[in-house]
Design a protein around this motif. Structure first.
Motif, PDB file in Angstrom:
ATOM      1  N   MET A 327     -13.662  38.507 -20.244  1.00  0.00           N
ATOM      2  CA  MET A 327     -13.290  39.254 -21.447  1.00  0.00           C
ATOM      3  C   MET A 327     -12.261  38.499 -22.284  1.00  0.00           C
ATOM      4  SD  MET A 327     -15.080  41.994 -21.662  1.00  0.00           S
ATOM      5  CE  MET A 327     -14.179  42.917 -22.907  1.00  0.00           C
ATOM      6  N   GLY A 328     -11.377  37.760 -21.615  1.00  0.00           N
ATOM      7  CA  GLY A 328     -10.320  37.052 -22.342  1.00  0.00           C
ATOM      8  C   GLY A 328     -10.700  35.667 -22.803  1.00  0.00           C
ATOM      9  N   PHE A 329     -11.858  35.162 -22.345  1.00  0.00           N
ATOM     10  CA  PHE A 329     -12.193  33.759 -22.610  1.00  0.00           C
ATOM     11  C   PHE A 329     -12.515  33.496 -24.076  1.00  0.00           C
ATOM     12  CE2 PHE A 329     -15.572  30.477 -22.907  1.00  0.00           C
ATOM     13  CZ  PHE A 329     -14.767  29.383 -22.616  1.00  0.00           C
ATOM     14  N   ASP A 330     -13.457  34.263 -24.647  1.00  0.00           N
ATOM     15  CA  ASP A 330     -13.850  33.970 -26.028  1.00  0.00           C
ATOM     16  C   ASP A 330     -13.752  35.175 -26.960  1.00  0.00           C
ATOM     17  OD1 ASP A 330     -15.924  35.301 -24.881  1.00  0.00           O
ATOM     18  OD2 ASP A 330     -17.484  33.905 -25.473  1.00  0.00           O
ATOM     19  N   MET A 331     -13.075  36.229 -26.534  1.00  0.00           N
ATOM     20  CA  MET A 331     -12.645  37.320 -27.433  1.00  0.00           C
ATOM     21  C   MET A 331     -13.743  37.868 -28.329  1.00  0.00           C
ATOM     22  SD  MET A 331      -9.333  35.102 -28.277  1.00  0.00           S
ATOM     23  CE  MET A 331     -10.345  33.702 -27.842  1.00  0.00           C
ATOM     24  N   GLY A 332     -14.762  38.379 -27.734  1.00  0.00           N
ATOM     25  CA  GLY A 332     -15.855  38.939 -28.513  1.00  0.00           C
ATOM     26  C   GLY A 332     -17.058  38.025 -28.618  1.00  0.00           C
ATOM     27  N   GLY A 333     -16.984  36.826 -28.046  1.00  0.00           N
ATOM     28  CA  GLY A 333     -18.096  35.891 -28.081  1.00  0.00           C
ATOM     29  C   GLY A 333     -19.105  36.157 -26.975  1.00  0.00           C
ATOM     30  N   PRO A 334     -20.000  35.202 -26.729  1.00  0.00           N
ATOM     31  CA  PRO A 334     -21.077  35.414 -25.760  1.00  0.00           C
ATOM     32  C   PRO A 334     -20.598  35.733 -24.348  1.00  0.00           C
ATOM     33  CG  PRO A 334     -21.531  33.507 -27.127  1.00  0.00           C
ATOM     34  CD  PRO A 334     -20.131  33.934 -27.449  1.00  0.00           C
ATOM     35  N   VAL A 335     -19.570  35.017 -23.839  1.00  0.00           N
ATOM     36  CA  VAL A 335     -19.085  35.281 -22.483  1.00  0.00           C
ATOM     37  C   VAL A 335     -18.482  36.677 -22.406  1.00  0.00           C
ATOM     38  CG1 VAL A 335     -17.468  34.527 -20.698  1.00  0.00           C
ATOM     39  CG2 VAL A 335     -18.710  32.832 -22.061  1.00  0.00           C
ATOM     40  N   ASN A 336     -17.699  37.036 -23.400  1.00  0.00           N
ATOM     41  CA  ASN A 336     -17.130  38.380 -23.488  1.00  0.00           C
ATOM     42  C   ASN A 336     -18.238  39.427 -23.484  1.00  0.00           C
ATOM     43  OD1 ASN A 336     -16.460  40.734 -25.482  1.00  0.00           O
ATOM     44  ND2 ASN A 336     -14.446  40.048 -24.814  1.00  0.00           N
ATOM     45  N   LYS A 337     -19.318  39.176 -24.242  1.00  0.00           N
ATOM     46  CA  LYS A 337     -20.401  40.154 -24.342  1.00  0.00           C
ATOM     47  C   LYS A 337     -21.171  40.282 -23.023  1.00  0.00           C
ATOM     48  CE  LYS A 337     -20.040  41.718 -28.532  1.00  0.00           C
ATOM     49  NZ  LYS A 337     -18.694  41.184 -28.766  1.00  0.00           N
ATOM     50  N   VAL A 338     -21.264  39.199 -22.242  1.00  0.00           N
ATOM     51  CA  VAL A 338     -21.914  39.286 -20.936  1.00  0.00           C
ATOM     52  C   VAL A 338     -21.138  40.237 -20.027  1.00  0.00           C
ATOM     53  CG1 VAL A 338     -22.424  37.996 -18.822  1.00  0.00           C
ATOM     54  CG2 VAL A 338     -23.044  37.043 -21.048  1.00  0.00           C
ATOM     55  N   ALA A 339     -19.808  40.088 -20.011  1.00  0.00           N
ATOM     56  CA  ALA A 339     -18.983  40.980 -19.194  1.00  0.00           C
ATOM     57  C   ALA A 339     -19.103  42.426 -19.670  1.00  0.00           C
ATOM     58  CB  ALA A 339     -17.526  40.524 -19.243  1.00  0.00           C
ATOM     59  N   TYR A 340     -19.101  42.619 -20.989  1.00  0.00           N
ATOM     60  CA  TYR A 340     -19.215  43.976 -21.529  1.00  0.00           C
ATOM     61  C   TYR A 340     -20.572  44.583 -21.185  1.00  0.00           C
ATOM     62  CZ  TYR A 340     -19.222  47.811 -24.898  1.00  0.00           C
ATOM     63  OH  TYR A 340     -19.301  49.048 -25.477  1.00  0.00           O
ATOM     64  N   SER A 341     -21.628  43.797 -21.304  1.00  0.00           N
ATOM     65  CA  SER A 341     -22.968  44.284 -20.959  1.00  0.00           C
ATOM     66  C   SER A 341     -23.061  44.630 -19.479  1.00  0.00           C
ATOM     67  CB  SER A 341     -24.021  43.238 -21.325  1.00  0.00           C
ATOM     68  OG  SER A 341     -24.022  42.990 -22.713  1.00  0.00           O
ATOM     69  N   PHE A 342     -22.374  43.859 -18.644  1.00  0.00           N
ATOM     70  CA  PHE A 342     -22.333  44.157 -17.214  1.00  0.00           C
ATOM     71  C   PHE A 342     -21.665  45.511 -16.978  1.00  0.00           C
ATOM     72  CE2 PHE A 342     -20.631  43.558 -12.871  1.00  0.00           C
ATOM     73  CZ  PHE A 342     -21.800  43.206 -12.230  1.00  0.00           C
ATOM     74  N   GLY A 343     -20.598  45.778 -17.737  1.00  0.00           N
ATOM     75  CA  GLY A 343     -19.939  47.071 -17.635  1.00  0.00           C
ATOM     76  C   GLY A 343     -20.843  48.206 -18.083  1.00  0.00           C
ATOM     77  N   LEU A 344     -21.612  47.980 -19.147  1.00  0.00           N
ATOM     78  CA  LEU A 344     -22.548  49.004 -19.619  1.00  0.00           C
ATOM     79  C   LEU A 344     -23.615  49.305 -18.564  1.00  0.00           C
ATOM     80  CD1 LEU A 344     -23.189  47.945 -23.328  1.00  0.00           C
ATOM     81  CD2 LEU A 344     -21.673  49.735 -22.492  1.00  0.00           C
ATOM     82  N   ALA A 345     -24.122  48.246 -17.925  1.00  0.00           N
ATOM     83  CA  ALA A 345     -25.141  48.442 -16.888  1.00  0.00           C
ATOM     84  C   ALA A 345     -24.570  49.239 -15.725  1.00  0.00           C
ATOM     85  CB  ALA A 345     -25.661  47.091 -16.404  1.00  0.00           C
ATOM     86  N   ALA A 346     -23.329  48.939 -15.353  1.00  0.00           N
ATOM     87  CA  ALA A 346     -22.692  49.685 -14.270  1.00  0.00           C
ATOM     88  C   ALA A 346     -22.476  51.144 -14.672  1.00  0.00           C
ATOM     89  CB  ALA A 346     -21.354  49.029 -13.906  1.00  0.00           C
ATOM     90  N   LEU A 347     -22.061  51.351 -15.909  1.00  0.00           N
ATOM     91  CA  LEU A 347     -21.848  52.714 -16.402  1.00  0.00           C
ATOM     92  C   LEU A 347     -23.145  53.510 -16.375  1.00  0.00           C
ATOM     93  CD1 LEU A 347     -19.848  54.724 -17.721  1.00  0.00           C
ATOM     94  CD2 LEU A 347     -20.502  53.781 -19.932  1.00  0.00           C
ATOM     95  N   ALA A 348     -24.238  52.873 -16.779  1.00  0.00           N
ATOM     96  CA  ALA A 348     -25.528  53.544 -16.782  1.00  0.00           C
ATOM     97  C   ALA A 348     -25.971  53.913 -15.370  1.00  0.00           C
ATOM     98  CB  ALA A 348     -26.585  52.651 -17.432  1.00  0.00           C
ATOM     99  N   SER A 349     -25.538  53.137 -14.367  1.00  0.00           N
ATOM    100  CA  SER A 349     -25.923  53.417 -12.983  1.00  0.00           C
ATOM    101  C   SER A 349     -24.967  54.377 -12.292  1.00  0.00           C
ATOM    102  CB  SER A 349     -25.979  52.103 -12.183  1.00  0.00           C
ATOM    103  OG  SER A 349     -24.678  51.570 -12.012  1.00  0.00           O
ATOM    104  N   GLY A 350     -23.923  54.810 -13.010  1.00  0.00           N
ATOM    105  CA  GLY A 350     -22.983  55.769 -12.443  1.00  0.00           C
ATOM    106  C   GLY A 350     -21.710  55.159 -11.905  1.00  0.00           C
TER     107      GLY A 350
END
Length: 498
Positions: A327-350
Motif C-alpha cells: 500500500m505504501g510503495f506506489d501510493m495508488g499505483g498498480p502495486v497499491n491496487k493489487v493489495a487493495y483488490s486482495f482486501g476486496l476479495a477477502a471482504l467478499a469472502s467474509g
C-alpha cells in the motif's frame, strides 16, 4: 502553442486532478495554452470541439482508457501514465511541443477517424497494456464495491447482526428466520435495514461481473462487455470469485478481439457486431469458464479463502505487514491496487480483518508526511509544506495519493519511509483484531470498524513511524536546502493538490 490534454486514473479521485493541475502549471510556465479534460470518478466535461480542432498537440496522461479517443484523430499525441503527468509535466509539455513542430500540417481541424478498436495504446508493450486492461476493470468496479460494501455495513449497524438471516433466511442465536422470498414485502418484513442489506448485497455481487466486463471492454471495446459480464457471472456461479473475474475478462477480450478481425462477406458484416460476435463470444467464454478453466480457479479461490480465514499468530501479522508494504510503495499505483483488490476479495469472502489492515495502511503515508511537515518544517520546500496541509484530510479519507507530491520530489528517502510506516500499521491492525465492513471511507466509516481502538492505535503508530523515518532519512546524505531558491516562483511553489 495551443495544447489539449486528458488525464485519467483507475479510481478517478486524486491522480486524475493532480496530473491536470501539474500539466496546467507546466504549460503556463512554458508560455503555452492548455485545456485539460479530467475523466474522473465524478464524470468529465468534454473538451470543446473547437478547442480540439485548434489544438496543435494532445497529451494523454492516463492509466486507463481515454474515452472517445477518436476526437483527436490526426493530431500529434504524446502518451504517458498518469504518474508521469504529475512528476514530469514539464517534460510532457516539451514532448508535445516537439511533436507539433514535427507535424505542422496537423495543427488545424481534421476529420475524425474511426473509433479505435482498443482502449489502450496499441504501441505499448504487453506488460503495459495488461496493466491498463486490469486497471480499467478495477476503475469501473470500485463504485459498485464502495456503495455495496458501505450499504451492507450500515444495514448491520441499523438492524443488528441478525439482518442477514432476516433477509436471506437462516438461524441466528437459536432463532430461525425463513427469509424474504417476495421482495415487494422486503420493507415490511425486514425494515429499512433489510432494504439496505439487499441493495448492498446486489451491488456487491456485481463486483466480479463488472470487473470482467470492463477488462474485456478495455481490450476489445464495447463488443467485449457482454461476454465479459457473462463470464464474470459464470465465475460467481462456480465460486471462482475475484480471480475468476480477472481470467473471464481476459478471455472475453481475447476472444472478442479475435472475432473482430475476421474477414467476412459484405452481407454478413452488418450482423457481425450485433448477432455473430455476441453469440459466439458469450458462448465461448461461458463454456470455458463453466467447463474448462473455471473449476481450477474456483479451487484456488477456495484454498486462498480458507488460508485467509485460518491465518493466526505470526502468519497473520506477516500478511498484514506485506499488504502494508504494498500500500505504501506506489501510493495508488498498480502495486497499491493489487493489495487493495486482495482486501476486496477477502471482504467478499467474509474475512473483514484484511480489509481493515489494507485501509489503515493506506491512510498512514499522507498522515505521517503531514505530521513531519509540522515537526520539521524546514526540511521541506514551500510546496511540500502546503501539500502537507492537504495531506491531513486526504490521509483521514484513505486517499493515499496525498503522499505523491512528497515522493515525487524525494523518492529515495520518502518511499521507504512510507513503506515502513504502512507495514507497521498493517501488522498492528491484524494483530489487534481490527475489522472493517466498509471497503473505503477512512476515518469517516469508523462506525463500521470492529475493535476501533486497535484500528486507531495501528494508524497512529504507523504514522509516527513514517514521520520518524522520513525526518531521519532527510538528514542522511546530502543536506537539503531549507529555503526556497530565489528563482522559485509562486507558481512553482504551489502544491499539486487533489
Amino acid at each position: 502553442m495551443k495544447l489539449v490534454a486528458v488525464t485519467s486514473c483507475p479510481t478517478g479521485i486524486a491522480h486524475t486532478y493532480m496530473a491536470a493541475e501539474a500539466l496546467e502549471q507546466a504549460a503556463k510556465a512554458a508560455g503555452h495554452e492548455i485545456l485539460v479534460e479530467t475523466q474522473g470518478a465524478a464524470g468529465s466535461e468534454p473538451l470543446p470541439a473547437g478547442r480540439i480542432a485548434d489544438a496543435e498537440a494532445v497529451v494523454f496522461a492516463a492509466d486507463v482508457e481515454v474515452r472517445d479517443k477518436e476526437r483527436f484523430a490526426g493530431k500529434p499525441v504524446v502518451t504517458a501514465d498518469v504518474k508521469r503527468g504529475i512528476n514530469n509535466a514539464a517534460g510532457l509539455i516539451e514532448e508535445a511541443v516537439a511533436a507539433a513542430k514535427s507535424r505542422p500540417d496537423t495543427v488545424k481541424s481534421v476529420a475524425p477517424g474511426p473509433a479505435p478498436g482498443t482502449k489502450v495504446d496499441p504501441g505499448a508493450g504487453f506488460g503495459t497494456r495488461l496493466r491498463q486492461w486490469l486497471m480499467t476493470g478495477v476503475s469501473y468496479m470500485i463504485p459498485f464495491v464502495a456503495a455495496g460494501g458501505i450499504l451492507t455495513a450500515l444495514s448491520f449497524i441499523i438492524g443488528g447482526a441478525k439482518v442477514g438471516a432476516v433477509v436471506g433466511g437462516g438461524t441466528f442465536e437459536g432463532v430461525h428466520y425463513p427469509g424474504v422470498t417476495d421482495m415487494s414485502q422486503l420493507l415490511h418484513t425486514a425494515g429499512v435495514a433489510g432494504v439496505m442489506f439487499e441493495l448492498g448485497s446486489l451491488a456487491f455481487k456485481m463486483m466480479v461481473p463488472i470487473l470482467a466486463g470492463f477488462i474485456a471492454f478495455a481490450m476489445a471495446d464495447r463488443p467485449g462487455i457482454a461476454p465479459g459480464v457473462v463470464g464474470g457471472l459464470a465465475a460467481v456461479a462456480i465460486n471462482a470469485g475475484f480471480l475468476g473475474g480477472l481470467v473471464a475478462g481476459l478471455l472475453a477480450g481475447t476472444v472478442t478481439a479475435a472475432l473482430k478481425k475476421l474477414k467476412v462477406p459484405r452481407g454478413v458484416a452488418g450482423v457481425m457486431p450485433v448477432v455473430v460476435i455476441p453469440l459466439i463470444s458469450v458462448f465461448a467464454v461461458g463454456f470455458l469458464m463453466l467447463v474448462v478453466v473455471g473449476q481450477p480457479i474456483a479451487a484456488a479461490q477456495t484454498g486462498m479463502t480458507h488460508w485467509l480465514n485460518g491465518l493466526s499468530g505470526t502468519n497473520a501479522w506477516m500478511l498484514g505487514g506485506l499488504l502494508g508494504l504494498m500500500m505504501g510503495f506506489d501510493m495508488g499505483g498498480p502495486v497499491n491496487k493489487v493489495a487493495y483488490s486482495f482486501g476486496l476479495a477477502a471482504l467478499a469472502s467474509g474475512n473483514l480483518t484484511i480489509m481493515a489492515a489494507v485501509m489503515a495502511a493506506g491512510m498512514t503515508p499522507p498522515l505521517g508526511l503531514a505530521l513531519a511537515t509540522v515537526l520539521r518544517r524546514k526540511l521541506f520546500t514551500r510546496a511540500e509544506q502546503q501539500a502537507g496541509q492537504a495531506a491531513w484530510l486526504l490521509g483521514l479519507s484513505f486517499i493515499t495519493e496525498g503522499a505523491i507530491p512528497f515522493a515525487a520530489g524525494d523518492p529515495l528517502r520518502v518511499i521507504p519511509s512510507l513503506m515502513a510506516g504502512s507495514a507497521v500499521t498493517g501488522s498492528l491492525s491484524v494483530t489487534l483484531g481490527a475489522t472493517s465492513r466498509a471497503p473505503h471511507g477512512g476515518i469517516w466509516v469508523i462506525g463500521l470498524i470492529g475493535h476501533p481502538l486497535g484500528y486507531l492505535v495501528a494508524i497512529v503508530a504507523g504514522s509516527l513511524v513514517t514521520t520518524l523515518c522520513v525526518i531521519v532519512a532527510k538528514h542522511v546524505g546530502a543536506a537539503r536546502t531549507n529555503a526556497v531558491s530565489p528563482s522559485e516562483t509562486a507558481a512553482d511553489a504551489r502544491p499539486v493538490t487533489a
